[in-house]
Design a protein around this motif. Sequence first.
Motif, PDB file in Angstrom:
ATOM      1  N   THR A  85       0.722 -75.948 -35.263  1.00 29.30           N
ATOM      2  CA  THR A  85       1.406 -76.035 -33.969  1.00 29.30           C
ATOM      3  C   THR A  85       2.197 -74.750 -33.748  1.00 29.30           C
ATOM      4  O   THR A  85       3.411 -74.710 -33.950  1.00 29.30           O
ATOM      5  CB  THR A  85       2.358 -77.252 -33.921  1.00 29.30           C
ATOM      6  N   PRO A  86       1.502 -73.672 -33.373  1.00 34.92           N
ATOM      7  CA  PRO A  86       2.176 -72.381 -33.223  1.00 34.92           C
ATOM      8  C   PRO A  86       3.120 -72.373 -32.027  1.00 34.92           C
ATOM      9  O   PRO A  86       2.869 -73.024 -31.018  1.00 34.92           O
ATOM     10  CB  PRO A  86       1.022 -71.407 -33.019  1.00 34.92           C
ATOM     11  N   GLN A  87       4.175 -71.635 -32.165  1.00 37.66           N
ATOM     12  CA  GLN A  87       5.139 -71.452 -31.085  1.00 37.66           C
ATOM     13  C   GLN A  87       5.266 -69.964 -30.818  1.00 37.66           C
ATOM     14  O   GLN A  87       5.400 -69.175 -31.753  1.00 37.66           O
ATOM     15  CB  GLN A  87       6.483 -72.056 -31.468  1.00 37.66           C
ATOM     16  N   THR A  88       5.217 -69.585 -29.561  1.00 36.34           N
ATOM     17  CA  THR A  88       5.329 -68.176 -29.188  1.00 36.34           C
ATOM     18  C   THR A  88       6.368 -68.027 -28.075  1.00 36.34           C
ATOM     19  O   THR A  88       6.533 -68.916 -27.246  1.00 36.34           O
ATOM     20  CB  THR A  88       3.984 -67.604 -28.692  1.00 36.34           C
ATOM     21  N   VAL A  89       7.032 -66.892 -28.091  1.00 31.00           N
ATOM     22  CA  VAL A  89       7.998 -66.577 -27.044  1.00 31.00           C
ATOM     23  C   VAL A  89       8.063 -65.056 -26.907  1.00 31.00           C
ATOM     24  O   VAL A  89       8.053 -64.342 -27.908  1.00 31.00           O
ATOM     25  CB  VAL A  89       9.390 -67.183 -27.365  1.00 31.00           C
ATOM     26  N   PRO A  90       8.090 -64.538 -25.678  1.00 33.36           N
ATOM     27  CA  PRO A  90       8.218 -63.091 -25.499  1.00 33.36           C
ATOM     28  C   PRO A  90       9.550 -62.589 -26.053  1.00 33.36           C
ATOM     29  O   PRO A  90      10.547 -63.317 -26.056  1.00 33.36           O
ATOM     30  CB  PRO A  90       8.177 -62.908 -23.975  1.00 33.36           C
ATOM     31  N   VAL A  91       9.567 -61.360 -26.523  1.00 34.14           N
ATOM     32  CA  VAL A  91      10.809 -60.778 -27.042  1.00 34.14           C
ATOM     33  C   VAL A  91      11.732 -60.416 -25.885  1.00 34.14           C
ATOM     34  O   VAL A  91      11.296 -60.263 -24.746  1.00 34.14           O
ATOM     35  CB  VAL A  91      10.538 -59.530 -27.924  1.00 34.14           C
ATOM     36  N   ALA A  92      13.004 -60.281 -26.205  1.00 37.24           N
ATOM     37  CA  ALA A  92      13.975 -59.859 -25.204  1.00 37.24           C
ATOM     38  C   ALA A  92      13.644 -58.449 -24.734  1.00 37.24           C
ATOM     39  O   ALA A  92      13.227 -57.601 -25.520  1.00 37.24           O
ATOM     40  CB  ALA A  92      15.384 -59.906 -25.787  1.00 37.24           C
ATOM     41  N   GLY A  93      13.805 -58.219 -23.456  1.00 32.90           N
ATOM     42  CA  GLY A  93      13.592 -56.881 -22.918  1.00 32.90           C
ATOM     43  C   GLY A  93      12.233 -56.656 -22.266  1.00 32.90           C
ATOM     44  O   GLY A  93      12.015 -55.612 -21.671  1.00 32.90           O
ATOM     45  N   VAL A  94      11.300 -57.626 -22.393  1.00 27.84           N
ATOM     46  CA  VAL A  94      10.016 -57.458 -21.711  1.00 27.84           C
ATOM     47  C   VAL A  94      10.218 -57.779 -20.229  1.00 27.84           C
ATOM     48  O   VAL A  94      11.209 -58.419 -19.853  1.00 27.84           O
ATOM     49  CB  VAL A  94       8.911 -58.361 -22.328  1.00 27.84           C
ATOM     50  N   PRO A  95       9.303 -57.354 -19.360  1.00 30.52           N
ATOM     51  CA  PRO A  95       9.483 -57.600 -17.931  1.00 30.52           C
ATOM     52  C   PRO A  95       9.593 -59.088 -17.580  1.00 30.52           C
ATOM     53  O   PRO A  95       9.007 -59.941 -18.247  1.00 30.52           O
ATOM     54  CB  PRO A  95       8.215 -56.999 -17.307  1.00 30.52           C
ATOM     55  N   PHE A  96      10.349 -59.382 -16.534  1.00 33.00           N
ATOM     56  CA  PHE A  96      10.496 -60.748 -16.052  1.00 33.00           C
ATOM     57  C   PHE A  96       9.116 -61.309 -15.690  1.00 33.00           C
ATOM     58  O   PHE A  96       8.288 -60.617 -15.126  1.00 33.00           O
ATOM     59  CB  PHE A  96      11.408 -60.783 -14.820  1.00 33.00           C
ATOM     60  N   GLY A  97       8.887 -62.554 -16.030  1.00 31.22           N
ATOM     61  CA  GLY A  97       7.607 -63.188 -15.743  1.00 31.22           C
ATOM     62  C   GLY A  97       6.605 -63.087 -16.880  1.00 31.22           C
ATOM     63  O   GLY A  97       5.450 -63.490 -16.735  1.00 31.22           O
ATOM     64  N   THR A  98       7.018 -62.542 -18.035  1.00 29.07           N
ATOM     65  CA  THR A  98       6.133 -62.420 -19.188  1.00 29.07           C
ATOM     66  C   THR A  98       6.058 -63.759 -19.913  1.00 29.07           C
ATOM     67  O   THR A  98       7.073 -64.396 -20.163  1.00 29.07           O
ATOM     68  CB  THR A  98       6.626 -61.340 -20.165  1.00 29.07           C
ATOM     69  N   ASP A  99       4.835 -64.194 -20.227  1.00 26.01           N
ATOM     70  CA  ASP A  99       4.611 -65.423 -20.989  1.00 26.01           C
ATOM     71  C   ASP A  99       3.648 -65.138 -22.126  1.00 26.01           C
ATOM     72  O   ASP A  99       2.794 -64.252 -22.023  1.00 26.01           O
ATOM     73  CB  ASP A  99       4.009 -66.512 -20.099  1.00 26.01           C
ATOM     74  N   ALA A 100       3.770 -65.904 -23.217  1.00 25.10           N
ATOM     75  CA  ALA A 100       2.867 -65.801 -24.365  1.00 25.10           C
ATOM     76  C   ALA A 100       2.353 -67.203 -24.665  1.00 25.10           C
ATOM     77  O   ALA A 100       3.147 -68.109 -24.931  1.00 25.10           O
ATOM     78  CB  ALA A 100       3.587 -65.219 -25.569  1.00 25.10           C
ATOM     79  N   TYR A 101       1.030 -67.396 -24.597  1.00 26.09           N
ATOM     80  CA  TYR A 101       0.429 -68.711 -24.780  1.00 26.09           C
ATOM     81  C   TYR A 101      -0.513 -68.723 -25.975  1.00 26.09           C
ATOM     82  O   TYR A 101      -1.524 -68.014 -25.971  1.00 26.09           O
ATOM     83  CB  TYR A 101      -0.373 -69.107 -23.531  1.00 26.09           C
ATOM     84  N   PRO A 102      -0.220 -69.550 -26.988  1.00 21.89           N
ATOM     85  CA  PRO A 102      -1.167 -69.689 -28.106  1.00 21.89           C
ATOM     86  C   PRO A 102      -2.298 -70.622 -27.705  1.00 21.89           C
ATOM     87  O   PRO A 102      -2.104 -71.573 -26.942  1.00 21.89           O
ATOM     88  CB  PRO A 102      -0.313 -70.306 -29.215  1.00 21.89           C
ATOM     89  N   SER A 103      -3.482 -70.342 -28.203  1.00 25.22           N
ATOM     90  CA  SER A 103      -4.637 -71.207 -27.948  1.00 25.22           C
ATOM     91  C   SER A 103      -4.731 -72.234 -29.071  1.00 25.22           C
ATOM     92  O   SER A 103      -4.490 -71.925 -30.231  1.00 25.22           O
ATOM     93  CB  SER A 103      -5.914 -70.367 -27.913  1.00 25.22           C
ATOM     94  N   TYR A 104      -5.087 -73.442 -28.730  1.00 24.12           N
ATOM     95  CA  TYR A 104      -5.210 -74.500 -29.739  1.00 24.12           C
ATOM     96  C   TYR A 104      -6.658 -74.755 -30.128  1.00 24.12           C
ATOM     97  O   TYR A 104      -6.965 -75.730 -30.788  1.00 24.12           O
ATOM     98  CB  TYR A 104      -4.530 -75.775 -29.237  1.00 24.12           C
ATOM     99  N   THR A 105      -7.544 -73.868 -29.697  1.00 25.03           N
ATOM    100  CA  THR A 105      -8.953 -73.923 -30.100  1.00 25.03           C
ATOM    101  C   THR A 105      -9.419 -72.503 -30.381  1.00 25.03           C
ATOM    102  O   THR A 105      -8.761 -71.534 -30.017  1.00 25.03           O
ATOM    103  CB  THR A 105      -9.838 -74.520 -28.978  1.00 25.03           C
ATOM    104  N   LYS A 106     -10.582 -72.384 -31.021  1.00 28.05           N
ATOM    105  CA  LYS A 106     -11.135 -71.046 -31.245  1.00 28.05           C
ATOM    106  C   LYS A 106     -11.611 -70.476 -29.912  1.00 28.05           C
ATOM    107  O   LYS A 106     -11.981 -71.208 -29.001  1.00 28.05           O
ATOM    108  CB  LYS A 106     -12.248 -71.096 -32.283  1.00 28.05           C
ATOM    109  N   THR A 107     -11.582 -69.150 -29.800  1.00 25.95           N
ATOM    110  CA  THR A 107     -11.922 -68.503 -28.536  1.00 25.95           C
ATOM    111  C   THR A 107     -12.954 -67.393 -28.751  1.00 25.95           C
ATOM    112  O   THR A 107     -12.994 -66.777 -29.820  1.00 25.95           O
ATOM    113  CB  THR A 107     -10.670 -67.875 -27.885  1.00 25.95           C
TER     114      THR A 107
END
Length: 137
Positions: A85-107
């Motif tokens: 159950t990975p958790q991701t979050v953009p670091v401080a200082g990246v542009p507003f509206g930045t999101d990081a989404y982990p995939s729960y299946t192979k891609t």
Amino acid sequence: MFKTKKARITIVAASVVTTAAVTAGVALATGIGSPVRAPHAQASGLIKFNGDVDRGTGIAEVTKGGTGIYCIRFVDPKLTVGNITPQTVPVAGVPFGTDAYPSYTKTPQCGDRDDTLTVAVGINGQYADQAFWLLVP
């Protein structure tokens, strides 16, 4: 404590060798440049915009599958995309509206591999190379 100069030199030399061996062993075991101790995490780290790992543990390799696509393999072969159950979050200082989404299946971007986690990063819905934090508890 140690009466002779020879005894003191021997103890200092042994300490230096032991410290070097432990440090080298930690760096090689994690597969990244600057390992940290995270006792309650199976894997964690700061993934930079170019795929380099900083301050991480349990990450064997990060490759780029395209702009904003990060393919992450772990040191532990039991960590597969179907059982974490990975958790991701953009670091401080990246542009507003930045999101990081982990995939729960192979891609397909990361070779359709069960042992590779895909994280897609974007700004306002458009893929973009940005840094993010990853945690696999």
